[in-house]
Design an enzyme around this catalytic site. Sequence first.
Site, PDB file in Angstrom:
ATOM      1  N   LYS A   1     -11.057   6.691  -5.865  1.00  0.00           N
ATOM      2  CA  LYS A   1     -11.653   7.624  -6.823  1.00  0.00           C
ATOM      3  C   LYS A   1     -12.952   8.210  -6.285  1.00  0.00           C
ATOM      4  CE  LYS A   1      -9.647   5.463 -10.936  1.00  0.00           C
ATOM      5  NZ  LYS A   1      -9.905   4.721 -12.184  1.00  0.00           N
TER       6      LYS A   1
ATOM      7  N   SER B   1      -8.630   4.247 -17.768  1.00  0.00           N
ATOM      8  CA  SER B   1      -9.881   4.564 -17.072  1.00  0.00           C
ATOM      9  C   SER B   1     -10.471   5.912 -17.470  1.00  0.00           C
ATOM     10  CB  SER B   1      -9.662   4.534 -15.555  1.00  0.00           C
ATOM     11  OG  SER B   1      -8.733   5.523 -15.163  1.00  0.00           O
TER      12      SER B   1
ATOM     13  N   GLY C   1       0.825  -1.202   0.000  1.00  0.00           N
ATOM     14  CA  GLY C   1       0.000   0.000   0.000  1.00  0.00           C
ATOM     15  C   GLY C   1       0.856   1.247   0.000  1.00  0.00           C
TER      16      GLY C   1
ATOM     17  N   GLY D   1       2.960   5.426   4.665  1.00  0.00           N
ATOM     18  CA  GLY D   1       2.264   6.064   5.773  1.00  0.00           C
ATOM     19  C   GLY D   1       0.925   5.479   6.124  1.00  0.00           C
ATOM     20  N   THR D   2       0.613   4.272   5.607  1.00  0.00           N
ATOM     21  CA  THR D   2      -0.695   3.682   5.897  1.00  0.00           C
ATOM     22  C   THR D   2      -0.644   2.675   7.039  1.00  0.00           C
ATOM     23  OG1 THR D   2      -0.281   2.131   4.075  1.00  0.00           O
ATOM     24  CG2 THR D   2      -1.673   4.040   3.615  1.00  0.00           C
ATOM     25  N   GLY D   3       0.514   2.523   7.701  1.00  0.00           N
ATOM     26  CA  GLY D   3       0.568   1.707   8.910  1.00  0.00           C
ATOM     27  C   GLY D   3       1.072   0.296   8.729  1.00  0.00           C
ATOM     28  N   LYS D   4       1.777  -0.004   7.629  1.00  0.00           N
ATOM     29  CA  LYS D   4       2.217  -1.384   7.379  1.00  0.00           C
ATOM     30  C   LYS D   4       3.222  -1.847   8.420  1.00  0.00           C
ATOM     31  CE  LYS D   4       3.565  -0.244   3.248  1.00  0.00           C
ATOM     32  NZ  LYS D   4       3.104   1.158   3.251  1.00  0.00           N
ATOM     33  N   THR D   5       4.241  -1.036   8.680  1.00  0.00           N
ATOM     34  CA  THR D   5       5.276  -1.435   9.636  1.00  0.00           C
ATOM     35  C   THR D   5       4.734  -1.475  11.057  1.00  0.00           C
ATOM     36  OG1 THR D   5       6.965  -0.451   8.220  1.00  0.00           O
ATOM     37  CG2 THR D   5       7.561  -0.869  10.507  1.00  0.00           C
TER      38      THR D   5
END
Length: 801
Positions: A740, A697, A374, A377-381
């Site tokens: 989107k 798209s 992802g 900054g989305t919290g993976k670690t």
Amino acid sequence: MTEKKTIRRRIPVLPLRGLVLFPGVTAPIGAGRPRTLGAIEAALKSENEDRLIFAVCQREDKEEVEPEGLHTMGTVARIGQMQRGLGGIQLLLHGEHRGAVLQYNQADNYLEAVVQEAPDLDPIDADSPAFVALYKEVRERATELGEKTGIPEDVIQQVLEGVDDPGRFADLVAGYLEIPQQERQGLLETLGVEERLRRVLLHVQRQIGLLKAQAEIKSKVQEELGERQREMFLREQLKAIRRELGDEDEAADVDELRERLEELDLSQEARKEVNRELSRLDRSPRESMEAQVIRTFLETVAELPWNARTEDHLDLKRAQDVLDEDHYGLKEVKDRVLEYLAVRKLQGQRTNGDEPAGNEDDRRPKGTILLFAGPPGTGKTSVAKSIARAIGRKYVRIALGGARDEADIRGHRRTYVGAMPGRIMDGLKRAGSKNPVFLLDEVDKLGVSFQGDPASALLEVLDPAQNDSFTDHYLGIPFDLSEVMFIATANFIPNIPPPLLDRMELVEFSGYTEQEKLEIARRYLIPRQVIQAGLSPEQLTVTDAAVRSVITGHTREAGVRQLERELGKVTRKVARKVAVQEVGSLMVDQDNVRELIGRPTVHPEKAAQEDQVGVATGMYYTPVGGDIMFVEASVMPGKGTLVLTGQLGDVMKESAQAALSYAKSHAGELGISAGMFADKDLHIHVPAGAIPKDGPSAGVTMATALISRLSGIPVRHDLAMTGEITLSGRVLPIGGVKEKVLGACRAGISSIVLPKENLPDLDDLSEVERCRIEVYAAETLSEALELALSAASAEGDRAGG
């Protein structure tokens, strides 16, 4: 006593550490210190034809040496063979004669000395029976010592017969005696030949006595233990020898290492390799480089967690509480972790009870390999850390970004200087457990070089069918990784090689919605920044409206890193006001955000205010989130040429061409005159020309803008659309629907057109978000055009509201 003429010379000084060079003796020397190298270079200058250098021993073993740290008696030596290397110079020194220092001087980058030759002091009567007997005794004892140390008899005779001068013979024997440095220096400073012979004889006798004691120890131990306890006998012999030499501390360290290795529950193959290296360590001199390499290897083996593991906390309720406490949202990730714990719990219950029939490998719990993919900054670690805390495992992380060498994963073979284990084994050693949560960070940023492909080396690590016998090149023995819970992270999935991606279970981290960012800021970011700024919760209050203002006006990201930085800026501004006692506490609302952190730096697109001909609103998705874009079409006199601007990629250009072909083939249905295409040029432009754009798209949007311009019918300004088109007018599904739609909502769009096959993707949105916008499904381009161009747009297949 005869008088000998003495010679004075100014010679470069070669300081020796732990070595005393005697006249008549040739010794290899390794030089690497800058001042030592400078002295050697000075001695090799053309004007110094004899290549002489003054070799003198240091009083203490120091890196930097001054004149007062050197003895005043040394040996004038000639430089023989020499070899230059990366670490310095290797050379042979042949001692010429003794030299006494009259004065040390500092040259440019080395020491030099004024040296006066120190000749031997001949005995009063060299022909006296006492002196002759002393000389003969020294030669005989030296021969005996050589034989006891295992030197062939012919070699001993060749060496001894080549020296007939008593002083030179004493120096030759002294050069090969294993005695302390101070006593060797004392022999060098003994100018009297008779006294030197006596002292050399004393040391030779001691060496012979030591060898005899060794033989007696060997005999006694053999008698006591017998052949069946030969290994113990060797160890006792080694201890006895070390006691004689004063090396008991070193022996104790090796014995402690041996005990640690014996306590390990190793496989038969690993035990065989460890025992072989222990035997080599016993046979190697402790000062040798080989002994250091072997010992480092054995210590690495001893520190690895061969059997150490932590007990999993399989309380699903507690695990869910921990995950919810640490992170907001991320339902799919949390569900996957709880599923893993449920499986492990049931496997443990089955192991304790009746096991169903089946292959043993199928019943054994396999390691789990998850790929968190992802935007940044989305919290993976941080989710990986929470997983470790939730199940009670150790946590270890290695950063793979930029790694280009296979040895980073598998380690270096021990034949290389400075070899070490790979990052996998090093991480396990740091964890101290064989079942940690192991984070492989940034696997999409692995490099490739002539030294190998680290991504290929990871294939074995991340394959549950193979990693139970992973072999690091440094260790050379298999290690079981099947109990490790591997978690990899990545930002861009296409950069991961397909074979590596196939071994991992993908868990996608999509960007946070504005509401999710607000909740994360309220629960985690603001309290953390308040503490870091030295404030108390009572001194700073941030309203939701202020946070929303920061999110929309100062950040453009899928994660929350920039949001935390901006909130940190707010807390620091408030901390400054509190520190100077300007305010006691402060409430930050939407009105004073600009005063604290400045004007907005992000200007997202906003929905148009009125319907326009030739202008359609599209939606796009980037790693930092979704947004809207405008596609403009214009018609001008010309020859039927299609002009495309806005830095469009090949796929987007093909979409525009397909839209034009559709318009030509359906001109009658769309109310477009046939002559419009013959004498008019068509221009399609997508604003923000500095930003490259591509993807299929935008097909529906381009077709709508083009047909609107050709037919003169305005496009609804409150309607955004997305979808790929075909020449026959079908609308195909696309990706990034959630992002989107959220971007369209932020821009003020009230209705959207989606490909019908993308309707299930709306389940990723919350009920509140789905209620904020009207969604229409379109299977064909004609349906989309009817919604976008018709004033009665309420008709059509409404998919939600």
